[in-house]
Design a protein around this motif. Structure first.
Motif, PDB file in Angstrom:
ATOM      1  N   ARG A 176      78.026  59.767  44.394  1.00 19.09           N
ATOM      2  CA  ARG A 176      78.452  58.511  43.769  1.00 19.09           C
ATOM      3  C   ARG A 176      79.769  58.696  43.018  1.00 19.09           C
ATOM      4  NH1 ARG A 176      73.168  57.764  40.227  1.00 19.09           N
ATOM      5  NH2 ARG A 176      74.056  59.776  39.597  1.00 19.09           N
TER       6      ARG A 176
ATOM      7  N   GLY B  47      72.754  60.344  45.608  1.00 14.67           N
ATOM      8  CA  GLY B  47      73.409  59.113  46.020  1.00 14.67           C
ATOM      9  C   GLY B  47      74.097  59.195  47.364  1.00 14.67           C
TER      10      GLY B  47
ATOM     11  N   ASP C   3      74.491  58.922  51.460  1.00 16.19           N
ATOM     12  CA  ASP C   3      73.978  58.175  52.602  1.00 16.19           C
ATOM     13  C   ASP C   3      73.522  59.174  53.660  1.00 16.19           C
ATOM     14  OD1 ASP C   3      74.363  56.799  55.377  1.00 16.19           O
ATOM     15  OD2 ASP C   3      74.302  55.158  53.934  1.00 16.19           O
TER      16      ASP C   3
ATOM     17  N   ASP D 215      77.119  65.047  43.415  1.00 19.52           N
ATOM     18  CA  ASP D 215      76.921  63.631  43.102  1.00 19.52           C
ATOM     19  C   ASP D 215      77.883  62.804  43.967  1.00 19.52           C
ATOM     20  OD1 ASP D 215      76.562  61.120  42.054  1.00 19.52           O
ATOM     21  OD2 ASP D 215      76.578  61.771  39.954  1.00 19.52           O
TER      22      ASP D 215
ATOM     23  N   GLU E  95      65.975  62.686  39.482  1.00 18.27           N
ATOM     24  CA  GLU E  95      66.735  61.790  40.348  1.00 18.27           C
ATOM     25  C   GLU E  95      66.297  61.932  41.812  1.00 18.27           C
ATOM     26  OE1 GLU E  95      68.801  59.591  39.255  1.00 18.27           O
ATOM     27  OE2 GLU E  95      69.033  60.263  37.177  1.00 18.27           O
TER      28      GLU E  95
END
Length: 516
Positions: free
Chosen positions: A10, A178, A180, A8, A159
């Motif tokens: 994020r 999440g 990039d 994750d 997700e």
């Protein structure tokens, strides 16, 4: 059951706790990493952002490292974990070439390959991997992807997760939430010569500069507005070096000497056909074998290829092909030396078939190195065979020029020189196709650009195009016009030298594009 990870991004704070825990749990030596955190920055001041990319083995369902490993040192367990057995590893480094994710390294203490094995020893006793339990932000989720009730299966199902290099078809099981895309894709990152809190190894810096120069376009540096790495760990630069390049060259001479003699020669050539051709073939076959063995990190384990083989690996098939080819060449030599025409004729057809196999099997081996897109070209197989004809015709031409011709023997140059000329035409055509034609994959395009107009351009244009193709052809034409054996022999020597330069450039360029 299929164990996997979700990272994750994020939540990740870039604290390196996972890296430290992994090194401590698995006794990973200094300078080596099974999991690591790469810092990527995007934007222009003051609108900038830093991303943390957690990178590791992806425990692929179709793991290319498992396929290419010649001794089953790497294997996929029933629970989906790609594990390794250091006691079987010979240190051939082929797994490092097969992995598109740069996940494997050579352990400096054991001289064997190693990587993340999902802390399999902990899983077997009901514990989670060390990186999972130590992460302060709970950014690493591990579990069974086939269990719909597990947290990881729920995240992957609901997700918008992504994986690295999905186009490779390896079916990786490390999913990023999440993240990039520019933080996970090396080709979208500009080059950095130094890192935060770290000095980048000189060989990496030199390679990075070289690749950056090749990425420049007519509109300026490619990716000038994209992301840049500001922290990373050291990576192996070109795991396969000059020994692999030399092995391709000596193997071409070995296979080509018998292939050309069997296909275009006859007993009227006398000693060149009966003894010189098989002797040269066996000599260069011995050199080829020595190069292969001494390139291993654990050369004393070379016999494991035969004793503990993975029959899906072309390293194993190559070893058996080389042995069979050596037996055919030995039978040819014995038949020629003893005047046994029946034995010599019996060896001709197997020698042709095994010479083709010896010249060409490396195409399938390099094809299994799926991390290196430049080596995946369908032109590799025909090019290796043409290279063997060039090497064989050139070597036998030089040997014929150095061997006195008996009155009862036919002049082999009447066949060898035209064959060498035509094979050079084919070799030059195939080189041009590999370097100049449009590649479907960016990494392959970049590798070709490194050769034709990057830092390798001087060796390519001077050593391959001019010195290895055009000049030898011109010398042979001049030698034929003036009946000068010296000019033609010089052309053959230059053809062999140019072939070596090409093999070396091809191997180097294929490994010059970064994987992570």
């Amino acid at each position: 059951m299929r164990y996997g990870f979700v990272i994750d991004q994020r939540r990740c704070i870039g604290c390196h706790a996972c890296t430290v825990a992994c090194k401590e749990e698995n006794r990973v030596p200094l300078g080596a990493f099974r999991t690591w955190v790469k810092y990527i920055e995007r934007g222009a001041f003051p609108n900038t952002r830093r991303y943390f990319s957690v990178l590791r083995c992806n425990h692929c369902d179709a793991a290319p490292c498992v396929t290419i490993c010649p001794t089953v040192a790497l294997y996929r367990r029933d629970d989906g974990i790609v594990d390794f057995d250091g006691g079987r590893c010979i240190g051939c480094k082929s797994c490092m070439q097969a992995c598109p994710y740069d996940a494997l390294y050579i352990d400096p203490d054991t001289s064997t390959a190693a990587k993340c094995n999902y802390c399999a020893h902990r899983i077997e006793v009901g514990l989670e991997p060390a990186c999972v339990i130590v992460c302060p932000a709970q950014a690493i989720i591990a579990g069974d992807l086939d269990d719909p009730a597990s947290a990881i299966a729920t995240i992957v199902a609901r997700e918008p997760v992504q994986v690295r290099k999905a186009e490779q078809g390896t079916r990786p099981k490390v999913f990023y939430l999440g993240a990039d895309a520019a933080a996970l894709t090396p080709e979208l990152q500009t080059t950095s010569e130094a890192y935060l809190w770290a000095v980048r190894p000189r060989e990496e810096v030199d390679l990075a500069k070289m690749v950056a120069a090749a990425q420049e376009t007519d509109h300026g540096p490619r990716g000038a507005a994209l992301s840049r790495p500001v922290y990373d760990v050291p990576h192996a630069v070109r795991p396969w070096g000059w020994k692999v390049s030399a092995y391709l060259w000596t193997k071409s001479i070995s296979a080509g000497a018998l292939l050309v003699a069997a296909f275009a020669g006859s007993e009227s050539w006398g000693s060149l056909f009966n003894g010189v051709a098989p002797a040269l073939s066996l000599l260069f076959l011995a050199i080829t074998t020595a190069l292969l063995v001494f390139d291993l990190k654990r050369p004393e384990r070379f016999a494991y290829i035969l004793l503990k083989p993975n029959w899906r690996s072309w390293l194993v098939w190559g070893a058996w092909i080389l042995m069979a080819f050596g037996a055919a060449g030995a039978a040819w030599l014995v038949g020629g030396a003893t005047g046994r025409s029946d034995l010599l004729h019996l060896a001709l057809i197997p020698s042709v078939l095994l010479a083709l196999a010896t010249a060409g099997y490396s195409a399938f081996l390099f094809g299994q190195a799926e991390g290196r897109d430049f080596w995946q070209s369908p032109l590799v197989l025909p090019h290796l065979i043409v290279a063997a004809v060039v090497a064989g015709a050139a070597t036998l031409s030089i040997a014929a020029a150095a061997t006195p011709l008996q009155s009862t023997e036919a002049d082999p140059s009447a066949t060898l020189w035209p064959l060498l000329f035509l094979s050079l035409v084919a070799h030059g055509f195939l080189v041009a196709l590999e370097v100049f034609h449009r590649h479907a994959v960016h990494d392959a395009t970049l590798a070709a650009r490194l050769i034709r107009r990057g830092p390798y351009r001087a060796r390519f244009w001077g050593g391959v195009a001019l010195g290895g193709v055009l000049l030898p052809m011109a010398l042979m034409l001049a030698g034929a016009a003036s009946d000068s054996t010296a000019l033609s022999t010089l052309g053959a020597l230059l053809a062999l030298a140019g072939l070596w330069v090409w093999e070396d450039l091809w191997v180097k360029a294929g490994q010059s594009v970064p994987l992570s």
